[in-house]
Design a protein around this motif. Structure first.
Motif, short mmCIF file in Angstrom:
data_model
loop_
_atom_site.label_atom_id
_atom_site.label_comp_id
_atom_site.label_asym_id
_atom_site.label_seq_id
_atom_site.Cartn_x
_atom_site.Cartn_y
_atom_site.Cartn_z
N PRO A 48 0.82 -1.21 0.00
CA PRO A 48 0.00 0.00 0.00
C PRO A 48 0.86 1.26 0.00
CG PRO A 48 -0.81 -1.59 1.61
CD PRO A 48 0.50 -2.11 1.12
N SER A 49 0.50 2.20 -0.86
CA SER A 49 1.17 3.51 -0.98
C SER A 49 2.56 3.43 -1.59
CB SER A 49 1.26 4.21 0.39
OG SER A 49 -0.01 4.33 0.98
N PHE A 50 3.02 2.25 -1.95
CA PHE A 50 4.35 2.13 -2.54
C PHE A 50 4.33 1.50 -3.93
CE2 PHE A 50 5.52 2.83 1.82
CZ PHE A 50 6.67 3.60 1.72
N GLY A 51 3.55 0.49 -4.13
CA GLY A 51 3.51 -0.17 -5.42
C GLY A 51 4.09 -1.57 -5.36
N PHE A 52 4.61 -2.01 -6.48
CA PHE A 52 5.10 -3.37 -6.59
C PHE A 52 6.52 -3.50 -6.04
CE2 PHE A 52 2.00 -2.96 -10.05
CZ PHE A 52 1.18 -4.03 -9.75
N SER A 53 6.80 -4.70 -5.53
CA SER A 53 8.13 -5.00 -5.02
C SER A 53 8.41 -6.48 -5.25
CB SER A 53 8.24 -4.67 -3.52
OG SER A 53 9.49 -5.11 -3.02
N ARG A 54 9.62 -6.79 -5.57
CA ARG A 54 9.98 -8.17 -5.85
C ARG A 54 10.21 -8.99 -4.59
NH1 ARG A 54 14.20 -7.87 -10.97
NH2 ARG A 54 12.75 -6.94 -12.46
N SER A 55 10.54 -8.31 -3.50
CA SER A 55 10.86 -9.10 -2.30
C SER A 55 10.55 -8.31 -1.05
CB SER A 55 12.35 -9.48 -2.30
OG SER A 55 13.15 -8.32 -2.28
N LEU A 56 10.40 -9.05 0.06
CA LEU A 56 10.29 -8.48 1.39
C LEU A 56 11.43 -9.04 2.21
CD1 LEU A 56 6.48 -8.96 2.11
CD2 LEU A 56 7.64 -6.84 1.56
N VAL A 57 12.20 -8.13 2.85
CA VAL A 57 13.35 -8.59 3.63
C VAL A 57 13.30 -7.97 5.01
CG1 VAL A 57 14.81 -8.94 1.62
CG2 VAL A 57 14.77 -6.71 2.71
N ASN A 58 14.09 -8.53 5.91
CA ASN A 58 14.23 -7.99 7.26
C ASN A 58 12.88 -7.85 7.96
OD1 ASN A 58 15.56 -7.04 9.50
ND2 ASN A 58 15.58 -4.91 8.81
N GLU A 59 12.10 -8.91 7.93
CA GLU A 59 10.79 -8.86 8.55
C GLU A 59 10.91 -8.69 10.07
OE1 GLU A 59 8.13 -11.40 5.43
OE2 GLU A 59 8.23 -11.97 7.51
N GLU A 60 9.81 -8.27 10.65
CA GLU A 60 9.69 -8.03 12.08
C GLU A 60 10.48 -6.82 12.56
OE1 GLU A 60 7.48 -9.62 13.56
OE2 GLU A 60 7.17 -11.14 12.05
N THR A 61 10.93 -5.96 11.64
CA THR A 61 11.60 -4.74 12.07
C THR A 61 10.56 -3.72 12.48
OG1 THR A 61 11.64 -3.95 9.80
CG2 THR A 61 13.59 -5.10 10.60
N GLU A 62 10.99 -2.77 13.27
CA GLU A 62 10.06 -1.77 13.77
C GLU A 62 9.72 -0.77 12.68
OE1 GLU A 62 8.53 -1.68 16.66
OE2 GLU A 62 9.46 -3.58 17.18
N HIS A 63 8.69 0.00 12.93
CA HIS A 63 8.28 1.05 12.01
C HIS A 63 9.40 2.06 11.88
CE1 HIS A 63 5.99 4.34 10.30
NE2 HIS A 63 4.98 3.52 10.11
N ASP A 64 9.78 2.37 10.63
CA ASP A 64 10.95 3.24 10.43
C ASP A 64 10.58 4.67 10.13
OD1 ASP A 64 9.91 3.07 7.93
OD2 ASP A 64 11.70 2.20 6.97
N GLY A 65 9.33 5.02 10.24
CA GLY A 65 8.95 6.40 10.02
C GLY A 65 8.67 6.75 8.58
N ILE A 66 8.83 5.80 7.67
CA ILE A 66 8.60 6.09 6.26
C ILE A 66 7.26 5.55 5.81
CG2 ILE A 66 9.58 5.83 3.95
CD1 ILE A 66 12.25 5.35 5.16
N GLY A 67 6.71 4.63 6.53
CA GLY A 67 5.42 4.10 6.16
C GLY A 67 5.36 2.60 6.18
N PHE A 68 6.41 1.91 6.63
CA PHE A 68 6.40 0.45 6.68
C PHE A 68 5.84 -0.01 8.03
CE2 PHE A 68 10.04 1.40 3.87
CZ PHE A 68 9.50 0.87 2.71
N SER A 69 5.00 -1.02 7.98
CA SER A 69 4.47 -1.59 9.21
C SER A 69 5.49 -2.50 9.86
CB SER A 69 3.18 -2.36 8.91
OG SER A 69 2.22 -1.52 8.34
N LYS A 70 5.32 -2.71 11.13
CA LYS A 70 6.32 -3.49 11.87
C LYS A 70 6.32 -4.95 11.45
CE LYS A 70 3.21 -4.35 15.79
NZ LYS A 70 3.02 -4.15 17.23
N ASN A 71 5.22 -5.44 10.87
CA ASN A 71 5.21 -6.84 10.45
C ASN A 71 5.49 -6.99 8.95
OD1 ASN A 71 2.75 -5.67 9.72
ND2 ASN A 71 1.79 -7.69 9.53
N ILE A 72 5.85 -5.90 8.31
CA ILE A 72 6.17 -5.97 6.88
C ILE A 72 7.66 -5.81 6.67
CG2 ILE A 72 5.87 -4.82 4.67
CD1 ILE A 72 3.04 -4.18 5.46
N GLY A 73 8.21 -4.77 7.22
CA GLY A 73 9.66 -4.61 7.14
C GLY A 73 10.10 -3.82 5.93
#
Length: 913
Positions: A378-403
């Motif tokens: 959401p709000s970003f578009g397509f991505s080929r991969s998800l990495v570093n899951e379970e990281t905290e919210h970084d202030g840019i718009g990523f949820s803590k369970n997305i990374g």
């Protein structure tokens, strides 16, 4: 599932689901595991689960909910996979003050829904993010038209999915060409026959991009089986299914999945790497295999995870209040305040539904299974991969369970295996075949045959097509990466009628000299223009004559600067020569006349006066060079003007045509006549239709028309033939150019545009123009001649003028410096001790210096001083200067000098006395 017999406190939970479907079986299994886990942890508090089937009928769902409340005294109701089932249950829950946890949400967020259903918690989001993802896929492949398909609800409607999709497509410039509404599967007695009838409606449509918004599992099976049998699963087709339908893939057998090969699906993403999921996964497979041995797949889907999380929401809401009685309102508030990460994702509610949009996954049905491709964030578009899951919210718009997200892209770039096992991106359009070729309209009535010409062929009914546009079409076909099966059809009518035939699908496309106009783009798609166009006015010409022709080689500014330089050079020559050269002495009128004569005659190298000073010679040499260049340029320009025929138009502007109320000509089949009337405001009765390019000359000769208005390409062709008789004048009104037209949304138009650009870049288009629009023999012989020879301006000679002026100025300064030096030297030698001279004012001294510079001698009060000799002729001039000096001439010069000196002495003595 019942609580243990020794539990002091029991909470009853009701579930309203479809117990016969694969999804319902998964939900029951997941809830049983969650309830059993809770009961095993606590000794004095237990959960009991009661299940009722809704049969996919909202009325049955409402009745099941009432039964659970009245008979089983349930505290919470969970389940409900569609909004049409959840809405009536939410109404009942609100009246009975029983919290309801639904696994779905309406497609469009309803206003004041939290106030309307305060006991409803929706474990989902609206469909805006999913539809935005689908629209982004469509945009990535450039599809302009799609067909939406959905199964009608039991009581009508589509839950708002169609409206959300329409809005998402509008944002990317695409549209829904047709909506196919399938009747509810429960209302059909002969599903196969009805499905065939419904799909037959799509055969007349051009679009082959299908978006299935909503359908039951049984309807989905019949839809894709019949679509494959009827040829809708070919290599030119693309199918996209929503999240709800994608969940069926896990329950379909291999034969059903094979009929869906090439389909793109949207799937809610959830992590499978957490320890909680791994524990649940093991239990689920074991229990599900044991309970449902006839199922092929034993893996949990998203609804199983939601069912498990629903039980966890309830148990966490009850924590800390096991030994106390809580009201339904308090329980509902505790449920809506939940905040934890479950198996299905982050659980946190806002205004009655999940506060975050889920991450989506694009899947591709390949063979007898499906593979996962890109992510959609959401709000970003397509991505080929998800990495570093379970990281905290970084202030840019990523949820803590997305990374952190890597390889983000605005367009979908996944490698897709499309229907018919094709790796080529489908056109999303019904491509022509031998049985159904593309029908292309060609203008049969054209004013200029070099663009399009339609003749009768050798056999009756056969047509022969030729011209620049037709040959360009053939060149485009060689660039396309596929074979285009087509058939030309001559169109006898106006160009606007031809555009309308493409719009109403009489023609699939049109090839010819068709002007791109704003109002036409509303109905059809144009290709990239292959020729610039505008409206030009063609008028007859007459020879240009003038009694002042001799002045035209130079511009007025050029004449002015040349005259100024001549006068300046004349002054410099006189100033340098008048002391030592007797030809430049005497009365003022004689001096001016001699200087003028010398300068003017030097232009033609006819001067006879002798030059004494070397500085003058430098000035004269540069001036002679300037004169040589100017006379040569003038002669060449005047010769060109007199020998090359100068033509000027009879009419110079549109206003004069209107004022004189004369007739004008144009091509009546084009838009030009309407443009002349509506925009340029010509009267209709003054506009004559000219059907052929060969008729214009006769219309002009008979004075039937005074001007012709032609589009720019036609005007060039006309002037290439009649360059000696006609010309173009007045401003050119620019239009969009010439192009081919296709039906709205046709991907072939985009392919043609790319091909035209390629032909333009590699020079093929220019070669075709040279072949078809080459000027006639008469005009080609004068290609290098300018129709109007331009006058020479000062810009061409500015450097030459600067050199001449600078040389004269430097020589003048050198002469002044030398004269002043001799003057001060004479003053120091001959006037030492003369106090009267010391006491002279500044003005008198200035006058003495000026008189010295002018006469070359110094006069003092009361006497004639021995003036320093005039500049030595042999020092300032060449001793070898060859001229006759007769004795009488010398005597007269000496006499004249003497007489002048005596006169000056007499005048000064009188003043002194």
């Amino acid at each position: 599932v019942q609580a243990k017999e020794d539990d002091h406190k029991v909470t009853n939970i009701g579930a309203v689901i479809d117990v016969t479907s694969r999804t319902g079986k998964e939900e029951i299994t997941a809830m049983e595991i969650a309830v059993q886990s809770f009961n095993n942890k606590l000794n004095n508090h237990g959960l009991s689960l009661y299940v009722q089937s809704h049969g996919k009928d909202p009325m049955l769902a409402a009745a099941a909910a009432e039964k659970l409340i009245k008979e089983n005294n349930v505290t919470v109701i969970i389940g409900l996979e569609t909004w049409e089932l959840a809405a009536p249950v939410a109404e009942i829950g609100t009246r009975a003050r029983v919290p309801v946890l639904s696994f779905t949400a309406p497609s469009i967020t309803l206003p004041l829904s939290a106030l309307r259903w305060p006991f409803l918690a929706q474990m989902a989001n609206n469909d805006s993010e999913e539809m935005t993802c689908i629209a982004a896929i469509i945009r990535s492949y450039g599809w302009k038209k799609v067909i939406a398909i959905y199964e009608d609800e039991t009581y009508g409607g589509d839950s708002g999915k169609l409206a959300v999709l329409i809005e998402a497509l509008q944002d990317i410039g695409s549209e829904i060409e047709h909506t196919l509404v399938l009747p509810p599967i429960s209302s059909l007695s002969n599903t196969k026959e009805v499905m065939q009838e419904e799909l037959m409606k799509l055969l007349s449509l051009e679009s082959r991009v299908f978006v299935v918004l909503k359908a039951s599992s049984v309807m989905t099976i019949h839809l894709f089986e019949e679509a494959k049998n009827m040829g809708f699963m070919g290599r030119d087709s693309a199918w996209i299914i929503t999240d709800k339908i994608t969940t069926y893939l896990d329950s379909f057998n291999t034969s059903i999945i094979s009929s869906m090969a090439g389909v793109l699906g949207i799937k809610t993403y959830y992590t499978e790497n957490s320890s909680e999921y791994e524990s649940f996964y093991g239990q689920f497979k074991q229990v599900f295999r044991k309970k449902y041995e006839d199922e092929d797949n034993f893996e949990p889907g998203i609804y199983a995870l939601k069912a498990y999380d629903a039980i966890q929401i309830i148990t966490e809401a009850m924590e800390g209040m096991i030994n106390t009685n809580i009201s339904s309102k308090q329980l509902s508030e505790k449920i809506l305040s939940s905040n934890f990460t479950g198996l299905s994702g982050e659980i946190q509610f806002e205004r009655g539904m999940l506060s975050h949009n889920p991450t989506l996954r694009i899947v591709n049905v390949v063979g007898k299974k499906y593979k996962e491709l890109d992510f959609w964030l959401p709000s970003f578009g397509f991505s080929r991969s998800l990495v570093n899951e379970e990281t905290e919210h970084d202030g840019i718009g990523f949820s803590k369970n997305i990374g952190y997200v890597g390889n983000k892209s605005a367009d979908f770039t996944g490698t897709v295996i499309w229907p018919d096992d094709s790796k080529l991106v489908p056109k999303g359009w019904e491509m022509p075949t031998n049985k159904k070729p593309m029908i292309i309209g060609v203008p049969a009535r054209t004013a200029f045959e070099k663009f399009v010409k339609v003749d009768d062929g050798k056999h009756p009914g056969q047509k022969k097509y030729d011209g620049f546009c037709i040959e360009l079409f053939y060149e485009v076909l060689t660039v396309l990466d596929y074979d285009l099966i087509y058939q030309f059809d001559p169109h006898n009518g106006t160009y606007d009628e031809l555009v309308h035939k493409v719009y109403n699908k009489t023609y699939d496309a049109a090839v010819g000299d068709i002007t791109i106009l704003a109002n036409r783009t509303t109905f059809v798609d144009f290709t990239q223009p292959y020729a610039a166009t505008g409206l030009s006015m063609i008028v007859p010409v007459k020879p240009e004559s003038s009694e002042w022709m001799f002045l035209k080689p130079f511009t007025a500014k050029m004449w002015l600067v040349t005259g100024s330089l001549l006068i300046y050079t004349m002054f410099i020559v006189w100033f340098l020569e008048h002391q030592s050269n007797p030809n430049f002495r005497g009365p003022w009128n004689n001096q001016i006349g001699t200087a003028l004569w010398f300068t003017f005659s030097s232009i033609f190298f006819a001067h006879s006066e002798k030059i004494y000073s070397n500085l003058t010679r430098v000035v004269v040499v540069v001036w002679l060079f300037v004169a040589l260049i100017l006379t040569s340029s003038y002669t060449a320009s005047l010769t060109s003007m007199l020998t090359v025929q100068q033509l000027e138009p009879n009419v110079t502007d549109i206003g004069s045509l209107k004022r004189s109320n004369v007739k004008i000509g144009c091509d009546g089949d084009s838009f030009v006549r309407t443009y002349l009337e509506d925009v340029l405001k010509f009267k209709s009765y003054n506009i004559e239709n000219v059907s052929s390019e060969y008729n214009y000359e006769g219309e002009f000769k008979s004075n039937h028309i005074a001007a012709a208005f032609l589009e720019l390409p036609y005007g060039k062709v006309f002037l290439n033939r009649y360059c000696k008789k006609f010309t173009t004048t007045a401003p050119t009104y620019i239009f969009g150019g010439l192009g081919f037209i296709f039906q709205k949304g046709s991907p072939i138009a985009r392919d043609f545009s790319r091909a035209i650009l390629k032909l333009s870049e590699d020079g093929t288009l220019m070669s075709l123009e040279q072949k078809w629009f080459a000027p006639s023999t008469e005009c080609s012989a004068n290609v290098t001649e300018e129709r109007n020879t331009n006058s020479l301006s000062i810009n061409s000679f500015l450097g030459l003028f600067l050199i001449s002026g600078a040389t004269s100025t430097v020589c003048l300064l050198l002469f002044l410096a030398y004269s002043l030096k001799r003057y001060w030297h004479h003053e120091l030698e001959n006037n030492a001790g003369n106090l009267s001279l010391v006491d002279e004012g500044v003005l008198i001294k200035a006058m003495r210096v000026a008189k010295y510079i002018y006469n070359g001698k110094v006069c003092v009060q009361g006497e004639v001083s021995a003036a320093p000799r005039a500049p030595d002729i042999y020092e300032w001039s060449s001793p070898t200067w060859d001229y006759d000096r007769s004795s009488s001439h010398i005597s007269m010069e000496n006499l004249e000098v003497k007489s002048q000196a005596e006169t000056e002495i007499g005048i000064q003595l009188q003043v002194h006395n």
